[in-house]
Scaffold this motif. Structure first.
Motif, PDB file in Angstrom:
ATOM      1  N   GLU A   1       0.828  -1.199   0.000  1.00 37.97           N
ATOM      2  CA  GLU A   1       0.000   0.000   0.000  1.00 37.97           C
ATOM      3  C   GLU A   1       0.870   1.259   0.000  1.00 37.97           C
ATOM      4  OE1 GLU A   1      -2.655  -0.172   3.307  1.00 37.97           O
ATOM      5  OE2 GLU A   1      -4.006  -1.603   2.349  1.00 37.97           O
ATOM      6  N   ASN A   2       0.571   2.160  -0.942  1.00 37.74           N
ATOM      7  CA  ASN A   2       1.236   3.470  -1.038  1.00 37.74           C
ATOM      8  C   ASN A   2       2.730   3.372  -1.314  1.00 37.74           C
ATOM      9  OD1 ASN A   2      -1.231   4.852  -0.356  1.00 37.74           O
ATOM     10  ND2 ASN A   2      -0.866   4.246   1.774  1.00 37.74           N
ATOM     11  N   HIS A   3       3.159   2.250  -1.895  1.00 40.61           N
ATOM     12  CA  HIS A   3       4.568   2.070  -2.250  1.00 40.61           C
ATOM     13  C   HIS A   3       4.664   1.305  -3.568  1.00 40.61           C
ATOM     14  CE1 HIS A   3       6.480   3.448   1.498  1.00 40.61           C
ATOM     15  NE2 HIS A   3       5.461   2.891   2.131  1.00 40.61           N
ATOM     16  N   LEU A   4       5.837   1.348  -4.153  1.00 44.59           N
ATOM     17  CA  LEU A   4       6.104   0.501  -5.301  1.00 44.59           C
ATOM     18  C   LEU A   4       6.106  -0.965  -4.848  1.00 44.59           C
ATOM     19  CD1 LEU A   4       8.979   2.494  -7.029  1.00 44.59           C
ATOM     20  CD2 LEU A   4       6.591   2.335  -7.777  1.00 44.59           C
ATOM     21  N   PRO A   5       5.802  -1.899  -5.738  1.00 49.57           N
ATOM     22  CA  PRO A   5       5.799  -3.308  -5.343  1.00 49.57           C
ATOM     23  C   PRO A   5       7.200  -3.807  -5.036  1.00 49.57           C
ATOM     24  CG  PRO A   5       5.551  -3.120  -7.717  1.00 49.57           C
ATOM     25  CD  PRO A   5       5.463  -1.726  -7.160  1.00 49.57           C
ATOM     26  N   MET A   6       7.263  -4.864  -4.262  1.00 50.36           N
ATOM     27  CA  MET A   6       8.525  -5.520  -3.966  1.00 50.36           C
ATOM     28  C   MET A   6       8.531  -6.862  -4.698  1.00 50.36           C
ATOM     29  SD  MET A   6       8.924  -4.734   0.104  1.00 50.36           S
ATOM     30  CE  MET A   6      10.708  -5.021   0.033  1.00 50.36           C
ATOM     31  N   ILE A   7       9.580  -7.104  -5.456  1.00 47.82           N
ATOM     32  CA  ILE A   7       9.677  -8.338  -6.225  1.00 47.82           C
ATOM     33  C   ILE A   7      10.868  -9.137  -5.711  1.00 47.82           C
ATOM     34  CG2 ILE A   7       9.774  -9.360  -8.513  1.00 47.82           C
ATOM     35  CD1 ILE A   7       7.353  -7.512  -8.009  1.00 47.82           C
ATOM     36  N   PHE A   8      10.584 -10.328  -5.206  1.00 42.09           N
ATOM     37  CA  PHE A   8      11.623 -11.207  -4.673  1.00 42.09           C
ATOM     38  C   PHE A   8      11.775 -12.418  -5.597  1.00 42.09           C
ATOM     39  CE2 PHE A   8       9.490  -9.084  -1.142  1.00 42.09           C
ATOM     40  CZ  PHE A   8      10.549  -8.594  -0.390  1.00 42.09           C
ATOM     41  N   ARG A   9      13.018 -12.812  -5.831  1.00 35.96           N
ATOM     42  CA  ARG A   9      13.290 -13.983  -6.666  1.00 35.96           C
ATOM     43  C   ARG A   9      14.267 -14.899  -5.942  1.00 35.96           C
ATOM     44  NH1 ARG A   9      13.652  -9.392  -9.517  1.00 35.96           N
ATOM     45  NH2 ARG A   9      12.185  -9.019 -11.230  1.00 35.96           N
TER      46      ARG A   9
END
Length: 218
Positions: A188-196
């Motif tokens: 919410e209210n932030h850029l997404p976090m992408i984990f690999r």
């Protein structure tokens, strides 16, 4: 390369979600397994949080988070099917999370299945995987998460165990060799976090230990 996926019914038994794979096979969901084998530190933290905010507030926050996750999943699923995601049906905050994650979906080259039930006879566990797809050209397990705040890599250990299970189950069922795990977290209210992550022996050991602990308590 195509896969034929089959859906399976679920039932709830004593707070556990159980998948009926056949007349003889009833497997607990991976989320149930992980939920009932939390570390003492995590359980203590959750209990302290509930005591601090109060039972009513804790339930409201939990329910709001579940609704946020369900809504985001549905919009993403519709979008990948090529359908209208129906943004007008959902709160603006949830739509904004969907829009942030939609950009990451450009890295999905081919979708093989969404909301797919997978199970492992070896582990005796089942679960429903958000997305099985080629991510940047590599067959991967993709899982959607949502959060009200930024999370560190240290806070998502159970997510890796969950996605590793999906990969192991898919490999067992279909003879694949999925190793790549992708967690797309809308915040919410932030850029997404992408984990690999690529499955390793340490992660497989954690999965095995959690399943063994769950069954040891039955």
């Amino acid at each position: 390369m195509t896969f034929t996926y089959k859906d399976y019914e679920t039932i709830n038994v004593d707070g556990k979600r159980i998948y009926q794979i056949s007349d003889e096979k009833y497997y607990p969901s991976i989320t149930t397994v992980l939920g009932q084998t939390q570390t003492a530190d995590k359980s203590s933290y959750l209990e302290a949080w509930k005591a601090r905010v109060g039972a009513a507030k804790a339930n409201q926050i939990t329910n709001d988070a579940a609704t946020r996750g369900t809504n985001t999943h549905l919009m993403l699923e519709r979008y990948l099917r090529g359908d209208d995601p129906g943004l007008q049906e959902f709160p603006e905050a949830h739509v904004n999370i969907f829009k942030s994650l939609r950009l990451e979906l450009r890295k999905i080259n081919k979708v093989f299945g969404q909301e797919v039930v997978l199970f492992s006879d070896i582990l005796g566990v089942a679960g429903r995987c958000d997305l099985i797809a080629e991510h940047q050209g590599v067959l991967s397990i993709v899982d959607y998460k949502t959060s009200s705040r930024i999370k560190s890599a240290d806070e998502i250990g159970d997510y890796w165990v969950q996605t590793a299970f999906y990969a192991i189950a898919h490999n067992e069922m279909f003879g694949t060799n999925i190793e790549k795990l992708v967690i797309m977290m809308g915040v919410e209210n932030h850029l997404p976090m992408i984990f690999r992550k690529v499955i390793d022996d340490e992660l497989l050991l954690k999965l095995s230990e959690r399943v063994s602990e769950f069954y040891s308590k039955l």
